[in-house]
Enzyme design. Structure first.
Site, short mmCIF file in Angstrom:
data_model
loop_
_atom_site.label_atom_id
_atom_site.label_comp_id
_atom_site.label_asym_id
_atom_site.label_seq_id
_atom_site.Cartn_x
_atom_site.Cartn_y
_atom_site.Cartn_z
N LYS A 33 0.92 -1.31 0.09
CA LYS A 33 0.05 0.04 0.09
C LYS A 33 0.83 1.23 -0.02
O LYS A 33 1.89 1.54 0.56
CB LYS A 33 -0.88 0.00 1.45
N GLY A 34 0.55 2.16 -0.81
CA GLY A 34 1.22 3.53 -0.75
C GLY A 34 0.22 4.56 -0.71
O GLY A 34 -0.92 4.53 -0.62
N ASN A 35 0.75 5.90 -0.51
CA ASN A 35 -0.33 6.87 -0.59
C ASN A 35 -0.96 7.12 -1.98
O ASN A 35 -2.01 7.83 -1.82
CB ASN A 35 0.58 8.26 -0.17
N LYS A 58 -1.57 -2.07 -9.85
CA LYS A 58 -1.45 -0.76 -9.12
C LYS A 58 -2.92 -0.10 -9.50
O LYS A 58 -3.42 0.40 -10.35
CB LYS A 58 -0.53 0.18 -9.54
N ASP A 152 12.48 9.79 -7.87
CA ASP A 152 12.13 8.85 -6.55
C ASP A 152 13.00 7.51 -6.54
O ASP A 152 12.53 6.42 -6.20
CB ASP A 152 10.43 8.57 -6.67
#
Ligand SMILES: Cc1cnc(Nc2cc(F)c(C3CCN(C)CC3)c(F)c2)nc1Nc1ccc(F)c(N2CCCS2(=O)=O)c1
Length: 301
Positions: A33-35, A58, A152
């Site tokens: 899970k990510g933002n 995703k 990133d």
């Protein structure tokens, strides 16, 4: 399509929009899970006989950070990248009912480099780390030919395909540098992984291939410290420890993060080249790649 020496411009029609049908996407398990939303392991099984391919899906969770527009940009970025060292795009899947969309990618069984190094510490030696570093470098060199800045680059965004292959993933923050400039200035602040950010990215929101090189130096440090909790800045528990690591790392003078234990001096010197305070003194990815190949030769002897 306009061919120019520094950048190739794809007309919109050239963006691959492989449309996958949601009804063939069989959910298996959560991956993370990510933002931005979440990533799930699914099987794309149009024949319905479990012979379909495992994929990483995703799913977009529109919230304050990530919008459908950002997600569409990530799809447009990944769908034009063809490189052995970049996670492969498989297509998009729209679930109209919920007005959401999913990005479908190849599934890499070993997960992110962080977990892999923690769980396989014993059988990842210097040669293997140098192989991974050279693959990440080649992936970044390819991105640079298309004038993409990743923004990133971090071990958490490197995925492990096999014990001898890693790939760059997560192009959510990737931007194209305009043809008449050498950098991209970001307007929206967003959640910045500042420890991986070059000084000019923090102070002026200036991103370039040379700020990606700074982040590559941090990935090298993560690699050679096995993403060890104690010296991985993102995972340092005590804030004070983080602050003085941060200050060391970003100090104007020569002081930088110490070499990880057992790190070959030539590799540490690569890191310090990547952390040159002024971006035009940092090496380019092709020079880094050559230096890594040379160190790999020495390691063989
Ligand atoms: C595109 C892609 C392809 N293959 C894979 N394989 C994969 C295989 C795995 F066994 C795992 C784990 C390993 C550990 N155990 C406990 C749980 C499953 C795993 F996490 C991933 N993952 C992909 N993406 C992805 C998934 C999940 C993510 F959190 C992130 N992110 C990373 C930071 C930005 S991110 O949120 O995008 C990307």
């Amino acid at each position: 399509v306009t061919q120019s020496p520094v950048c190739r411009v794809f007309s919109p029609a050239q963006h691959d929009q492989t449309l996958l049908e949601e009804r063939h996407l069989r959910y298996i398990s959560p991956l993370g899970k990510g933002n931005f939303g979440c990533v799930e392991l699914c099987r794309y099984d149009p024949l319905g006989d479990n012979t379909g391919e495992l994929v990483a899906v995703k799913k977009l969770q529109p919230n304050k950070q990530s919008t459908l527009e950002d997600f569409q940009k990530e799809v447009n970025t990944l769908s034009v990248l063809y490189c052995d060292y970049i996670v492969k795009y498989r297509g998009v899947c729209y679930s109209m009912g919920r007005l959401s969309m999913s990005l479908v990618m190849e599934y890499l069984p070993h997960g992110s480099l962080i977990g892999y190094l923690e769980n396989n510490r014993h059988n990842v030696n210097t040669r293997r780390m140098l192989l991974f570093a050279s693959q990440i470098c080649k992936g970044m060199e390819y991105l640079q030919t298309l004038r993409y800045v990743h923004r990133d680059l971090a071990a958490r965004n490197i995925l492990v395909a096999s014990e001898s292959l890693v790939k760059i993933a997560d192009f959510g923050l990737t931007k194209v540098i305009p043809c008449n400039k050498e950098y991209y200035r970001v307007t929206q602040p967003g959640e910045s992984p500042i420890f991986w950010y070059a000084p000019e990215s923090i102070s002026e929101s200036r991103f370039s291939h040379k700020s990606d090189v700074w982040s590559f130096g941090v990935v090298l440090h993560e690699l050679f410290s096995y993403c060890d909790v104690n010296c991985n800045p993102k995972r340092v528990r005590k804030f004070t420890r983080f602050v003085n690591m941060f200050e060391q790392h970003f100090s104007l003078n020569e002081w930088r993060l110490p070499a990880p234990p057992n790190c070959p001096p030539k590799v540490y010197s690569l890191m310090k080249q990547c952390w040159a305070y002024s971006f035009d003194e940092r090496p380019c990815f092709s020079s880094l790649g050559d230096q890594i190949e040379t160190i790999m030769q020495d390691e063989r002897e």
